[in-house]
Design a protein around this motif. Structure first.
Motif, PDB file in Angstrom:
ATOM      1  N   HIS A  31     -14.522  10.376 -13.466  1.00  0.00           N
ATOM      2  CA  HIS A  31     -14.890   9.156 -12.727  1.00  0.00           C
ATOM      3  C   HIS A  31     -13.768   8.549 -11.892  1.00  0.00           C
ATOM      4  O   HIS A  31     -13.899   7.414 -11.452  1.00  0.00           O
ATOM      5  CB  HIS A  31     -15.417   8.103 -13.701  1.00  0.00           C
ATOM      6  CG  HIS A  31     -16.780   8.407 -14.225  1.00  0.00           C
ATOM      7  ND1 HIS A  31     -17.891   8.398 -13.410  1.00  0.00           N
ATOM      8  CD2 HIS A  31     -17.210   8.743 -15.454  1.00  0.00           C
ATOM      9  CE1 HIS A  31     -18.955   8.699 -14.138  1.00  0.00           C
ATOM     10  NE2 HIS A  31     -18.565   8.929 -15.385  1.00  0.00           N
ATOM     11  N   SER A  32     -12.673   9.273 -11.671  1.00  0.00           N
ATOM     12  CA  SER A  32     -11.581   8.703 -10.871  1.00  0.00           C
ATOM     13  C   SER A  32     -12.081   8.298  -9.494  1.00  0.00           C
ATOM     14  O   SER A  32     -12.762   9.063  -8.812  1.00  0.00           O
ATOM     15  CB  SER A  32     -10.449   9.733 -10.720  1.00  0.00           C
ATOM     16  OG  SER A  32      -9.506   9.274  -9.785  1.00  0.00           O
ATOM     17  N   SER A  33     -11.724   7.067  -9.060  1.00  0.00           N
ATOM     18  CA  SER A  33     -12.158   6.561  -7.752  1.00  0.00           C
ATOM     19  C   SER A  33     -11.150   6.883  -6.656  1.00  0.00           C
ATOM     20  O   SER A  33     -11.482   6.842  -5.470  1.00  0.00           O
ATOM     21  CB  SER A  33     -12.336   5.047  -7.817  1.00  0.00           C
ATOM     22  OG  SER A  33     -11.077   4.440  -8.081  1.00  0.00           O
ATOM     23  N   GLY A  34      -9.912   7.159  -7.022  1.00  0.00           N
ATOM     24  CA  GLY A  34      -8.848   7.376  -6.041  1.00  0.00           C
ATOM     25  C   GLY A  34      -8.224   6.091  -5.523  1.00  0.00           C
ATOM     26  O   GLY A  34      -7.315   6.125  -4.685  1.00  0.00           O
ATOM     27  N   LYS A  35      -8.671   4.942  -6.026  1.00  0.00           N
ATOM     28  CA  LYS A  35      -8.216   3.651  -5.465  1.00  0.00           C
ATOM     29  C   LYS A  35      -6.710   3.430  -5.583  1.00  0.00           C
ATOM     30  O   LYS A  35      -6.087   2.943  -4.639  1.00  0.00           O
ATOM     31  CB  LYS A  35      -8.950   2.488  -6.150  1.00  0.00           C
ATOM     32  CG  LYS A  35     -10.377   2.306  -5.667  1.00  0.00           C
ATOM     33  CD  LYS A  35     -11.075   1.213  -6.456  1.00  0.00           C
ATOM     34  CE  LYS A  35     -12.561   1.114  -6.090  1.00  0.00           C
ATOM     35  NZ  LYS A  35     -13.292   0.294  -7.078  1.00  0.00           N
ATOM     36  N   MET A  36      -6.120   3.745  -6.733  1.00  0.00           N
ATOM     37  CA  MET A  36      -4.676   3.510  -6.895  1.00  0.00           C
ATOM     38  C   MET A  36      -3.872   4.409  -5.965  1.00  0.00           C
ATOM     39  O   MET A  36      -2.933   3.957  -5.307  1.00  0.00           O
ATOM     40  CB  MET A  36      -4.269   3.717  -8.363  1.00  0.00           C
ATOM     41  CG  MET A  36      -2.862   3.236  -8.687  1.00  0.00           C
ATOM     42  SD  MET A  36      -2.663   1.431  -8.540  1.00  0.00           S
ATOM     43  CE  MET A  36      -1.118   1.332  -7.645  1.00  0.00           C
ATOM     44  N   GLY A  37      -4.262   5.671  -5.871  1.00  0.00           N
ATOM     45  CA  GLY A  37      -3.561   6.601  -4.988  1.00  0.00           C
ATOM     46  C   GLY A  37      -3.667   6.207  -3.521  1.00  0.00           C
ATOM     47  O   GLY A  37      -2.689   6.272  -2.771  1.00  0.00           O
ATOM     48  N   PHE A  38      -4.870   5.776  -3.104  1.00  0.00           N
ATOM     49  CA  PHE A  38      -5.054   5.364  -1.713  1.00  0.00           C
ATOM     50  C   PHE A  38      -4.298   4.065  -1.424  1.00  0.00           C
ATOM     51  O   PHE A  38      -3.757   3.889  -0.329  1.00  0.00           O
ATOM     52  CB  PHE A  38      -6.548   5.240  -1.374  1.00  0.00           C
ATOM     53  CG  PHE A  38      -7.166   6.552  -0.942  1.00  0.00           C
ATOM     54  CD1 PHE A  38      -7.173   7.648  -1.799  1.00  0.00           C
ATOM     55  CD2 PHE A  38      -7.731   6.703   0.323  1.00  0.00           C
ATOM     56  CE1 PHE A  38      -7.731   8.873  -1.402  1.00  0.00           C
ATOM     57  CE2 PHE A  38      -8.283   7.916   0.729  1.00  0.00           C
ATOM     58  CZ  PHE A  38      -8.283   8.998  -0.133  1.00  0.00           C
ATOM     59  N   ALA A  39      -4.225   3.161  -2.412  1.00  0.00           N
ATOM     60  CA  ALA A  39      -3.443   1.925  -2.242  1.00  0.00           C
ATOM     61  C   ALA A  39      -1.960   2.274  -2.074  1.00  0.00           C
ATOM     62  O   ALA A  39      -1.268   1.702  -1.221  1.00  0.00           O
ATOM     63  CB  ALA A  39      -3.644   0.995  -3.438  1.00  0.00           C
ATOM     64  N   LEU A  40      -1.478   3.232  -2.861  1.00  0.00           N
ATOM     65  CA  LEU A  40      -0.081   3.667  -2.741  1.00  0.00           C
ATOM     66  C   LEU A  40       0.181   4.312  -1.383  1.00  0.00           C
ATOM     67  O   LEU A  40       1.225   4.079  -0.771  1.00  0.00           O
ATOM     68  CB  LEU A  40       0.265   4.645  -3.864  1.00  0.00           C
ATOM     69  CG  LEU A  40       0.602   3.998  -5.212  1.00  0.00           C
ATOM     70  CD1 LEU A  40       0.505   5.022  -6.331  1.00  0.00           C
ATOM     71  CD2 LEU A  40       1.997   3.362  -5.187  1.00  0.00           C
ATOM     72  N   ALA A  41      -0.770   5.111  -0.908  1.00  0.00           N
ATOM     73  CA  ALA A  41      -0.614   5.762   0.398  1.00  0.00           C
ATOM     74  C   ALA A  41      -0.551   4.707   1.507  1.00  0.00           C
ATOM     75  O   ALA A  41       0.295   4.772   2.406  1.00  0.00           O
ATOM     76  CB  ALA A  41      -1.766   6.730   0.641  1.00  0.00           C
ATOM     77  N   ARG A  42      -1.448   3.719   1.428  1.00  0.00           N
ATOM     78  CA  ARG A  42      -1.484   2.645   2.428  1.00  0.00           C
ATOM     79  C   ARG A  42      -0.174   1.853   2.423  1.00  0.00           C
ATOM     80  O   ARG A  42       0.420   1.597   3.476  1.00  0.00           O
ATOM     81  CB  ARG A  42      -2.662   1.700   2.132  1.00  0.00           C
ATOM     82  CG  ARG A  42      -2.812   0.537   3.097  1.00  0.00           C
ATOM     83  CD  ARG A  42      -4.018  -0.329   2.734  1.00  0.00           C
ATOM     84  NE  ARG A  42      -5.275   0.383   2.851  1.00  0.00           N
ATOM     85  CZ  ARG A  42      -6.003   0.468   3.974  1.00  0.00           C
ATOM     86  NH1 ARG A  42      -5.588  -0.130   5.077  1.00  0.00           N
ATOM     87  NH2 ARG A  42      -7.130   1.148   3.991  1.00  0.00           N
ATOM     88  N   ALA A  43       0.282   1.484   1.222  1.00  0.00           N
ATOM     89  CA  ALA A  43       1.508   0.690   1.091  1.00  0.00           C
ATOM     90  C   ALA A  43       2.727   1.478   1.570  1.00  0.00           C
ATOM     91  O   ALA A  43       3.575   0.943   2.292  1.00  0.00           O
ATOM     92  CB  ALA A  43       1.693   0.250  -0.360  1.00  0.00           C
ATOM     93  N   ALA A  44       2.792   2.763   1.196  1.00  0.00           N
ATOM     94  CA  ALA A  44       3.944   3.588   1.580  1.00  0.00           C
ATOM     95  C   ALA A  44       4.041   3.724   3.100  1.00  0.00           C
ATOM     96  O   ALA A  44       5.128   3.629   3.681  1.00  0.00           O
ATOM     97  CB  ALA A  44       3.850   4.957   0.920  1.00  0.00           C
ATOM     98  N   ALA A  45       2.893   3.927   3.753  1.00  0.00           N
ATOM     99  CA  ALA A  45       2.879   4.040   5.218  1.00  0.00           C
ATOM    100  C   ALA A  45       3.319   2.715   5.840  1.00  0.00           C
ATOM    101  O   ALA A  45       4.089   2.694   6.813  1.00  0.00           O
ATOM    102  CB  ALA A  45       1.494   4.446   5.706  1.00  0.00           C
ATOM    103  N   ALA A  46       2.864   1.590   5.267  1.00  0.00           N
ATOM    104  CA  ALA A  46       3.250   0.265   5.777  1.00  0.00           C
ATOM    105  C   ALA A  46       4.741   0.009   5.585  1.00  0.00           C
ATOM    106  O   ALA A  46       5.343  -0.779   6.306  1.00  0.00           O
ATOM    107  CB  ALA A  46       2.440  -0.823   5.080  1.00  0.00           C
ATOM    108  N   MET A  47       5.346   0.693   4.606  1.00  0.00           N
ATOM    109  CA  MET A  47       6.786   0.539   4.345  1.00  0.00           C
ATOM    110  C   MET A  47       7.612   1.535   5.152  1.00  0.00           C
ATOM    111  O   MET A  47       8.820   1.647   4.946  1.00  0.00           O
ATOM    112  CB  MET A  47       7.055   0.709   2.839  1.00  0.00           C
ATOM    113  CG  MET A  47       6.502  -0.440   2.000  1.00  0.00           C
ATOM    114  SD  MET A  47       6.461  -0.077   0.215  1.00  0.00           S
ATOM    115  CE  MET A  47       8.139  -0.508  -0.262  1.00  0.00           C
ATOM    116  N   GLY A  48       6.956   2.286   6.027  1.00  0.00           N
ATOM    117  CA  GLY A  48       7.678   3.167   6.941  1.00  0.00           C
ATOM    118  C   GLY A  48       7.778   4.616   6.527  1.00  0.00           C
ATOM    119  O   GLY A  48       8.401   5.424   7.215  1.00  0.00           O
ATOM    120  N   ALA A  49       7.159   4.985   5.385  1.00  0.00           N
ATOM    121  CA  ALA A  49       7.237   6.376   4.921  1.00  0.00           C
ATOM    122  C   ALA A  49       6.314   7.283   5.728  1.00  0.00           C
ATOM    123  O   ALA A  49       5.335   6.830   6.314  1.00  0.00           O
ATOM    124  CB  ALA A  49       6.874   6.457   3.440  1.00  0.00           C
TER     125      ALA A  49
END
Ligand code: C5P
Length: 219
Positions: A31-49
């Motif tokens: 039942h994994s939604s992927g929400k935590m991973g996608f939040a990390l991806a969004r945040a990392a991109a916003a931090m310049g990664a």
């Protein structure tokens, strides 16, 4: 203050469930939604990664600026990860990888006949541990979902899989973690720990990545 904390950093992460085929029309998954991973991806991109997101089947939109690779099975996820691992600075394993796959996938749809049937399963590769054992190794971060003795099990995983950091959540707390929009994390590394109290997954993602950024600049 987050804005450039990961500028020029290459970050890869896995997210979502994996899907293990039984036959051409059926699979085993979770039942994994992927929400935590996608939040990390969004945040990392916003931090310049420079972000590469290897994801199992989820219904989430790709965050802005993120390179997404879609996979289904654990073996495909491992292949996609190892294909691009070589110059990554950070790897975060967020995916809920199926522990087992079907030993022999049927080539045609399995017909019902007898009242019971058995499926033989074999262990899947551990993607996180494989990355951590790679010769040119990024800073490796794992996740751990636990129901009790969170620190003991998280630290055991940190050591056994040779990780640099592990983010643990207590999935026995209602409304937190798996599939929820909020989470709380207890983060452990070799000689320290930090608790990140319950909040939305995007805020948590920024906090975890800030913590990671203080560790990688020390290298
Ligand atoms: O051992 P356990 O499954 O609890 O470990 C969870 C961590 O290991 C998560 O970071 C998950 O993404 C990763 N993992 C993996 N490949 C597996 C199993 C778990 O990358 N086959």
């Amino acid at each position: 203050s987050h804005a450039n904390a990961l500028k020029g950093v290459k970050l890869m992460l896995t997210a979502g469930p994996t899907r293990e085929a039984i036959d051409p029309v059926r699979y085993i998954s979770n039942h994994s939604s992927g929400k935590m991973g996608f939040a990390l991806a969004r945040a990392a991109a916003a931090m310049g990664a420079e972000v590469t997101l290897i994801t199992g089947p989820v219904t989430l939109q790709t965050p802005p600026g993120v390179q997404r690779v879609n996979v289904e099975s654990a073996q495909q996820m491992l292949d996609a990860v190892m294909d691009k691992i070589d110059n990554q600075d950070i790897f975060i394993g967020c995916a809920a990888v199926a522990d087992y796959r079907v030993a022999e996938v049927a080539s045609g749809k399995i017909k019902k006949s007898s009242e019971t049937m058995q499926l033989a399963l074999v262990r899947n590769p551990d993607i996180l541990a494989t990355v951590a054992a790679h010769e040119v190794r990024p800073f490796v971060v794992g996740f751990a979902a636990e129901t009790h003795d969170v620190e003991t099990y998280a630290r055991d995983k940190l050591n056994r899989k040779n990780l640099d950091m592990i983010a643990a959540n207590d999935v026995s707390v209602p409304g937190q973690g798996f599939n929820a929009d909020t989470n709380a994390l207890r983060v452990f590394w070799r000689d320290g720990h930090q608790d990140l109290p319950a909040t939305d997954k995007l805020s948590l993602a920024f906090q975890l990545l800030s913590l990671i950024s203080t560790k990688i600049t020390k290298k």
